[in-house]
Design a protein around this motif. Structure first.
Motif, PDB file in Angstrom:
ATOM      1  N   ASP A  50      -0.311 -32.922   6.934  1.00 29.96           N
ATOM      2  CA  ASP A  50       0.616 -34.148   7.483  1.00 29.96           C
ATOM      3  C   ASP A  50      -0.264 -35.236   8.064  1.00 29.96           C
ATOM      4  OD1 ASP A  50       2.958 -35.369   8.203  1.00 29.96           O
ATOM      5  OD2 ASP A  50       2.791 -34.334  10.107  1.00 29.96           O
ATOM      6  N   GLY A  51       0.330 -36.380   7.614  1.00 31.73           N
ATOM      7  CA  GLY A  51      -0.398 -37.597   8.066  1.00 31.73           C
ATOM      8  C   GLY A  51      -1.517 -38.258   7.456  1.00 31.73           C
ATOM      9  N   PHE A  52      -2.029 -37.405   6.247  1.00 28.87           N
ATOM     10  CA  PHE A  52      -3.003 -37.848   5.585  1.00 28.87           C
ATOM     11  C   PHE A  52      -2.598 -38.869   4.544  1.00 28.87           C
ATOM     12  CE2 PHE A  52      -4.915 -34.188   7.276  1.00 28.87           C
ATOM     13  CZ  PHE A  52      -6.191 -33.944   6.608  1.00 28.87           C
ATOM     14  N   SER A  53      -3.307 -39.872   4.105  1.00 29.47           N
ATOM     15  CA  SER A  53      -3.217 -40.774   3.260  1.00 29.47           C
ATOM     16  C   SER A  53      -3.213 -40.356   1.781  1.00 29.47           C
ATOM     17  CB  SER A  53      -3.873 -41.935   3.580  1.00 29.47           C
ATOM     18  OG  SER A  53      -5.224 -41.830   3.219  1.00 29.47           O
ATOM     19  N   GLY A  54      -2.797 -41.071   0.790  1.00 31.04           N
ATOM     20  CA  GLY A  54      -3.310 -40.849  -0.507  1.00 31.04           C
ATOM     21  C   GLY A  54      -4.602 -40.525  -0.740  1.00 31.04           C
ATOM     22  N   ALA A  55      -5.342 -41.586  -0.152  1.00 28.99           N
ATOM     23  CA  ALA A  55      -6.808 -41.588  -0.375  1.00 28.99           C
ATOM     24  C   ALA A  55      -7.587 -40.375   0.379  1.00 28.99           C
ATOM     25  CB  ALA A  55      -7.478 -42.697   0.111  1.00 28.99           C
ATOM     26  N   ASP A  56      -6.965 -39.875   1.462  1.00 30.04           N
ATOM     27  CA  ASP A  56      -7.432 -38.725   2.224  1.00 30.04           C
ATOM     28  C   ASP A  56      -7.043 -37.364   1.228  1.00 30.04           C
ATOM     29  OD1 ASP A  56      -7.998 -40.188   4.478  1.00 30.04           O
ATOM     30  OD2 ASP A  56      -6.120 -39.832   5.178  1.00 30.04           O
ATOM     31  N   LEU A  57      -6.306 -37.381   0.478  1.00 24.93           N
ATOM     32  CA  LEU A  57      -5.631 -36.328  -0.065  1.00 24.93           C
ATOM     33  C   LEU A  57      -6.551 -36.261  -1.374  1.00 24.93           C
ATOM     34  CD1 LEU A  57      -1.795 -36.407   0.017  1.00 24.93           C
ATOM     35  CD2 LEU A  57      -3.158 -34.766   0.914  1.00 24.93           C
ATOM     36  N   ALA A  58      -6.906 -37.207  -2.142  1.00 26.03           N
ATOM     37  CA  ALA A  58      -7.928 -37.389  -2.980  1.00 26.03           C
ATOM     38  C   ALA A  58      -9.399 -36.793  -2.594  1.00 26.03           C
ATOM     39  CB  ALA A  58      -7.986 -38.785  -3.537  1.00 26.03           C
ATOM     40  N   HIS A  59      -9.598 -37.077  -1.259  1.00 24.74           N
ATOM     41  CA  HIS A  59     -11.009 -36.740  -0.959  1.00 24.74           C
ATOM     42  C   HIS A  59     -10.996 -35.152  -0.289  1.00 24.74           C
ATOM     43  CE1 HIS A  59     -14.617 -36.576   1.396  1.00 24.74           C
ATOM     44  NE2 HIS A  59     -14.196 -36.427   2.566  1.00 24.74           N
ATOM     45  N   VAL A  60      -9.846 -34.576  -0.148  1.00 21.69           N
ATOM     46  CA  VAL A  60      -9.644 -33.164   0.082  1.00 21.69           C
ATOM     47  C   VAL A  60      -9.881 -32.472  -1.305  1.00 21.69           C
ATOM     48  CG1 VAL A  60      -7.945 -31.330   0.779  1.00 21.69           C
ATOM     49  CG2 VAL A  60      -8.111 -33.520   2.070  1.00 21.69           C
ATOM     50  N   CYS A  61      -9.069 -33.039  -2.394  1.00 31.24           N
ATOM     51  CA  CYS A  61      -9.375 -32.382  -3.776  1.00 31.24           C
ATOM     52  C   CYS A  61     -10.925 -32.454  -4.168  1.00 31.24           C
ATOM     53  CB  CYS A  61      -8.403 -33.178  -4.510  1.00 31.24           C
ATOM     54  SG  CYS A  61      -6.866 -32.945  -4.564  1.00 31.24           S
ATOM     55  N   GLU A  62     -11.340 -33.460  -3.895  1.00 32.32           N
ATOM     56  CA  GLU A  62     -12.880 -33.789  -4.334  1.00 32.32           C
ATOM     57  C   GLU A  62     -13.937 -32.620  -3.368  1.00 32.32           C
ATOM     58  OE1 GLU A  62     -14.689 -35.286  -6.639  1.00 32.32           O
ATOM     59  OE2 GLU A  62     -12.815 -36.320  -7.422  1.00 32.32           O
ATOM     60  N   SER A  63     -13.426 -32.382  -2.200  1.00 31.87           N
ATOM     61  CA  SER A  63     -14.233 -31.675  -1.340  1.00 31.87           C
ATOM     62  C   SER A  63     -13.973 -30.125  -1.699  1.00 31.87           C
ATOM     63  CB  SER A  63     -13.847 -31.947   0.083  1.00 31.87           C
ATOM     64  OG  SER A  63     -14.070 -33.233   0.600  1.00 31.87           O
ATOM     65  N   ALA A  64     -12.837 -29.791  -2.123  1.00 30.29           N
ATOM     66  CA  ALA A  64     -12.750 -28.635  -2.197  1.00 30.29           C
ATOM     67  C   ALA A  64     -13.376 -27.971  -3.542  1.00 30.29           C
ATOM     68  CB  ALA A  64     -10.984 -28.307  -2.549  1.00 30.29           C
ATOM     69  N   ALA A  65     -13.299 -29.093  -4.734  1.00 33.99           N
ATOM     70  CA  ALA A  65     -13.970 -28.829  -5.933  1.00 33.99           C
ATOM     71  C   ALA A  65     -15.471 -28.758  -5.604  1.00 33.99           C
ATOM     72  CB  ALA A  65     -13.944 -30.032  -6.952  1.00 33.99           C
ATOM     73  N   GLU A  66     -16.107 -29.513  -4.776  1.00 34.15           N
ATOM     74  CA  GLU A  66     -17.425 -29.645  -4.436  1.00 34.15           C
ATOM     75  C   GLU A  66     -18.062 -28.187  -3.853  1.00 34.15           C
ATOM     76  OE1 GLU A  66     -19.637 -31.710  -0.794  1.00 34.15           O
ATOM     77  OE2 GLU A  66     -19.563 -33.047  -2.481  1.00 34.15           O
TER      78      GLU A  66
END
Length: 412
Positions: free
Chosen positions: A332-348
């Motif tokens: 909650d409160g994450f922007s679209g760019a933040d969510l893309a960063h979360v996906c990249e970090s999990a893949a990393e």
């Protein structure tokens, strides 16, 4: 031991110290008499008066023990006529001609030259996106339909209800929440060209060139109609003129106002969209009726939108029973760019585990848990600035919708 001839020449040199020939002759006699240091001094003095004297250089070489340089007659140098202006002997016209291609002019007179946009400097794109590709943001889509898209698609109804298409639309909200993506989707909905412009495309160091860039920008949009002209970071391009001391920026805003009004040309078929994170820094004249007079607040995605955004960014990645709904609830409160960063970090995280084990594995929900420990919403600083404006400087009710959002976040 004193030499009467040398003593006589020393007196003559003292009486006429600028006589190079006399000094060279004296130095030659001193050298023949074994007085080499004095000969060096005379040669040095002669070269100080006339550095081109071959006789003086030859004397210096012999006095220092080097090979004697043959003395050749020096060709007479034609006297240089003084230039019409400036220092005598300096040809200013030739110097300016030599530097003309190296140093660009400081001012622009409208002719071809540095700072002028090249033909085709602004590229018009064709978008395949539509609003159906935008995850969530249903309220924003409805506002876009009512204020922009529906009147455009229904000219008969527009004429019946007297709906005007003058003016443009301003998207504002925190960074990374999809304002540019929305603008591209609007262009795709209309089947129109898309012209994306930022401050770097407009601003120029040469006086007059920024204004010409703005004019060229609108000319390109008119020639490509129907076209969505998207002004990104409007607070930078159209900053309040009262806040800037740069006269070039003020005149650039003036030119932008002129083009939005369609003075001297017709903006039919040019749909102006703009985006900013800080609408309170935009020059008020840009938001008057007939210009960017309609405003849409683009907020961080809600839970359903976050889930859709996460699925989009996870598309094509190797997954193992990832609970996207649970991740959306936690962000909650994450922007679209933040969510893309979360996906990249999990893949990393999964990638590094695979590197260490030597065996590739799938991305799991716990990879997102590990990623979220280090990632926080990026819109915090914007929220603080927006709170001061919406709650304490909203005298005309312009930011009521923003104030409602700020209050709801405060109660969470």
């Amino acid at each position: 031991m004193s030499d009467p001839l040398i003593d006589s020449l020393l007196g003559a040199v003292e009486a006429n110290p600028a006589d190079v020939v006399l000094r060279v002759h004296l130095g030659d006699l001193l050298l023949r008499s074994g007085r080499s240091e004095e000969a060096v001094a005379q040669a040095a003095a002669a070269l100080g008066i006339d550095p081109t004297s071959r006789d003086a250089r030859a004397l210096m070489g012999r006095a220092l023990g080097g090979p004697a340089e043959p003395v050749e007659p020096v060709e007479p140098v034609e006297p240089v006529e003084p230039a019409a202006s400036g220092r005598p002997g300096f040809d200013w016209e030739s110097a300016e001609a030599d530097l003309g291609d190296v140093v660009p002019p400081m001012y622009s007179d409208g002719s071809t030259g540095p700072g002028e946009p090249d033909a085709g400097a602004f590229d018009v794109e064709r978008e395949q996106l539509t609003l159906a590709d935008v995850g969530g943001l249903d309220d924003v889509k409805e506002r876009l339909q009512a204020s922009f898209l529906a009147p455009l698609r229904n000219p008969e109804l527009r004429a019946l209800y007297g709906k005007s298409l003058r003016g443009g639309l301003l998207l504002y909200g925190p960074p990374g929440c999809g304002k540019t993506f929305l603008a591209r989707a609007v262009a795709g909905e209309l089947g129109a060209g898309f012209l994306h412009v930022s401050l770097a495309d407009v601003l120029d160091m040469y006086i007059g060139s920024s204004e010409r860039n703005v004019a060229e920008l609108f000319r390109t949009a008119r020639d490509s109609a129907p076209c969505v002209l998207f002004l990104d970071e409007l607070d930078a391009i159209g900053q309040k003129r009262s806040l800037t001391r740069n006269s070039g920026m003020r005149t650039t805003v003036n030119q932008l106002l002129t083009e939005l009004d369609g003075v001297g040309s017709d903006n039919e078929g040019v749909f102006v969209l703009a985006a900013t994170n800080h609408p309170w820094d935009v020059d008020p004249a840009l938001r008057r009726p007939g210009r960017l007079d309609r405003t849409v607040l683009v907020l961080p995605p809600d839970r359903a939108a976050r889930e859709a955004i996460l699925r989009t960014h996870l598309r094509g990645r190797p997954l193992e029973r990832v609970d996207v709904a649970a991740i959306a609830k936690r962000t909650d409160g994450f922007s679209g760019a933040d969510l893309a960063h979360v996906c990249e970090s999990a893949a990393e995280v999964a990638l590094m585990d695979s590197v260490r084990s030597g065996e590739a594995r799938l991305i799991r929900t716990d990879d997102f848990e590990r990623a979220l420990k280090d990632i926080r919403p990026s819109i915090g600083p914007w929220i603080e600035t927006a709170r001061n404006v919406a709650l304490f400087a909203n005298t005309d009710g312009e930011y009521d919708e923003l104030a409602t959002f700020i209050r709801k976040r405060g109660r969470r």
